[in-house]
Structure formats: structure tokens, C-alpha cells
Write a protein that holds these residues in place. Structure first.
Motif, short mmCIF file in Angstrom:
data_model
loop_
_atom_site.label_atom_id
_atom_site.label_comp_id
_atom_site.label_asym_id
_atom_site.label_seq_id
_atom_site.Cartn_x
_atom_site.Cartn_y
_atom_site.Cartn_z
N HIS A 1 0.89 -1.14 0.08
CA HIS A 1 -0.06 -0.10 -0.09
C HIS A 1 0.72 1.27 0.10
O HIS A 1 1.97 1.33 0.43
CB HIS A 1 -1.09 -0.13 1.17
CG HIS A 1 -0.26 0.20 2.54
ND1 HIS A 1 0.25 -0.82 3.08
CD2 HIS A 1 -0.25 1.23 3.48
CE1 HIS A 1 0.82 -0.46 4.29
NE2 HIS A 1 0.35 0.80 4.63
N ARG B 1 -3.61 3.86 -1.39
CA ARG B 1 -3.60 3.07 -2.59
C ARG B 1 -3.31 1.79 -2.10
O ARG B 1 -2.16 1.45 -1.68
CB ARG B 1 -2.80 3.57 -3.67
CG ARG B 1 -3.15 4.84 -4.03
CD ARG B 1 -4.03 5.29 -5.39
NE ARG B 1 -3.95 4.66 -6.69
CZ ARG B 1 -3.16 5.24 -7.63
NH1 ARG B 1 -2.62 6.55 -7.31
NH2 ARG B 1 -3.06 4.56 -8.72
N VAL C 1 -1.88 -1.90 -3.84
CA VAL C 1 -1.29 -2.59 -5.16
C VAL C 1 -1.29 -3.94 -4.94
O VAL C 1 -0.45 -4.48 -4.14
CB VAL C 1 0.05 -1.69 -5.52
CG1 VAL C 1 0.35 -2.40 -6.74
CG2 VAL C 1 -0.03 -0.33 -5.64
N ARG D 1 -11.10 -9.33 -9.81
CA ARG D 1 -11.29 -7.84 -9.35
C ARG D 1 -12.20 -7.75 -8.05
O ARG D 1 -12.10 -6.91 -7.41
CB ARG D 1 -11.68 -7.08 -10.69
CG ARG D 1 -11.95 -5.61 -10.28
CD ARG D 1 -10.54 -4.86 -10.16
NE ARG D 1 -10.74 -3.48 -9.99
CZ ARG D 1 -9.68 -2.47 -9.71
NH1 ARG D 1 -8.63 -3.13 -10.00
NH2 ARG D 1 -9.90 -1.26 -9.52
N ASP E 1 -12.77 1.12 -5.38
CA ASP E 1 -12.02 0.98 -6.91
C ASP E 1 -10.78 2.16 -7.23
O ASP E 1 -10.00 1.92 -7.73
CB ASP E 1 -12.92 0.91 -7.98
CG ASP E 1 -13.73 -0.50 -7.98
OD1 ASP E 1 -13.10 -1.50 -7.99
OD2 ASP E 1 -14.89 -0.46 -8.19
N HIS F 1 -9.23 3.10 -5.02
CA HIS F 1 -8.14 2.82 -4.14
C HIS F 1 -7.37 1.56 -4.51
O HIS F 1 -6.38 1.18 -3.79
CB HIS F 1 -8.31 2.88 -2.65
CG HIS F 1 -9.11 4.26 -2.21
ND1 HIS F 1 -8.29 5.33 -1.41
CD2 HIS F 1 -10.24 4.48 -2.23
CE1 HIS F 1 -9.28 6.18 -1.31
NE2 HIS F 1 -10.35 5.98 -1.75
N ASP G 1 -5.07 -0.61 -7.30
CA ASP G 1 -4.29 -0.92 -8.45
C ASP G 1 -3.81 -2.37 -8.47
O ASP G 1 -3.64 -3.06 -7.35
CB ASP G 1 -2.90 0.13 -8.52
CG ASP G 1 -3.42 1.39 -8.62
OD1 ASP G 1 -3.67 1.87 -9.74
OD2 ASP G 1 -3.06 2.16 -7.66
N ALA G 2 -3.61 -2.84 -9.62
CA ALA G 2 -2.94 -4.28 -9.73
C ALA G 2 -1.84 -4.07 -10.87
O ALA G 2 -1.75 -3.12 -11.84
CB ALA G 2 -4.03 -5.09 -10.33
N ASP G 3 -0.85 -4.93 -10.50
CA ASP G 3 0.26 -4.81 -11.54
C ASP G 3 0.90 -6.10 -11.46
O ASP G 3 0.44 -7.24 -10.84
CB ASP G 3 1.44 -3.88 -10.81
CG ASP G 3 2.29 -3.28 -11.74
OD1 ASP G 3 2.46 -3.75 -12.96
OD2 ASP G 3 2.79 -2.13 -11.45
N LEU H 1 3.28 5.09 -9.51
CA LEU H 1 1.87 5.08 -9.18
C LEU H 1 1.40 6.25 -8.24
O LEU H 1 0.35 6.66 -8.03
CB LEU H 1 1.65 3.69 -8.45
CG LEU H 1 1.34 2.54 -9.46
CD1 LEU H 1 1.28 1.30 -8.46
CD2 LEU H 1 0.10 2.84 -10.14
N HIS I 1 0.31 9.36 -9.69
CA HIS I 1 -0.94 9.28 -10.38
C HIS I 1 -2.26 9.30 -9.38
O HIS I 1 -2.14 8.93 -8.38
CB HIS I 1 -0.92 8.13 -11.43
CG HIS I 1 -0.02 8.46 -12.39
ND1 HIS I 1 0.98 7.86 -12.35
CD2 HIS I 1 -0.28 9.27 -13.70
CE1 HIS I 1 1.92 8.27 -13.61
NE2 HIS I 1 1.11 9.05 -14.33
#
Length: 120
Positions: A37, A49, A51, A69, A91, A93, A95-97, A117, A120
Motif C-alpha cells: 500500500h 492506494r 497495489v 477484481r 475501486d 484505491h 491498483d493491480a500490477d 503510481l 497518479h
């Protein structure tokens, strides 16, 4: 805005709750590896955020096309609920990578990748 002491306490609680979410997710999301996070406690919880990181880009793509998701959303929401953090739109908050994409673009340097990240 949280003061220093409250920020440290929240960081510990949030880290533990998200670690539990991570361990729960591993058997549920094929290819899922870890999560982290990003947060600026001067703008908390708006700046938060989470991640979710998968091993390969294909794993991430499959998760996002399937119910991954939804599971990431539910597990993140449950972790935040556990530490009494409310956000309007989960949503915003998330992110996916993938490890694969980080290696390809940033040479595996997650610190540099996450800094992108944060901006942004």
C-alpha cells in the motif's frame, strides 16, 4: 490528517489487516504474489492506494477478466473495515500490477515503479 503517533498506529494496523488479506488471497487468485500500500497520512484516507501484484501479466489479465477484481475489492474493503477506515469508492484505491511488467519496464525496481503510481 493524522498526527505522527496516530499515523504510526494506523500504519501498523493497516499493514496487519492487508497482510491478512494477502494471505487469504493467495489460494483464491492464481498467480497472485503479494500486495502493498501507498499512503500519505497528511491526506488519509483519500491518498490510500492498495497495489495487488501478480507474478505474470497473463495472471493479472485473467484475474481482471474473471472474478479476481471482485475478490481484490472485497478483501481490500474487509481489511479497511477491520481498521475502521471508510472510503467512498474502493475501486479508486485499488491498483493491480505484475512482477513481469516491473522487470520489463523498471528492471525489477519496485521502489521506482511504485513512485510512478504515487504520482497518479
Amino acid at each position: 490528517m493524522l498526527d505522527k503517533k496516530a499515523s504510526r498506529q494506523m500504519e501498523r494496523r493497516l499493514t496487519q489487516a492487508l497482510t491478512d488479506a494477502c494471505e487469504t488471497a493467495k489460494p483464491l487468485l492464481p498467480g497472485f504474489a503479494w500486495l502493498t500500500h501507498l499512503v500519505d497520512y497528511r491526506r488519509f484516507p483519500a491518498s490510500l492506494r492498495v497495489v495487488w501484484v501478480f507474478e505474470k501479466q497473463d495472471d493479472l489479465t485473467r484475474a481482471l477478466k474473471g472474478d479476481g477484481r471482485r475478490r481484490m475489492r472485497e478483501l481490500t474493503q474487509a481489511a479497511l473495515f477491520e481498521v475502521d477506515v471508510e472510503v467512498r469508492d474502493i475501486d479508486a484505491h485499488l491498483d493491480a500490477d505484475s512482477e513481469e511488467e516491473c522487470r520489463r519496464v523498471q528492471g525489477g525496481d519496485w521502489e521506482r515503479r511504485l513512485a510512478v503510481l504515487e504520482r497518479h
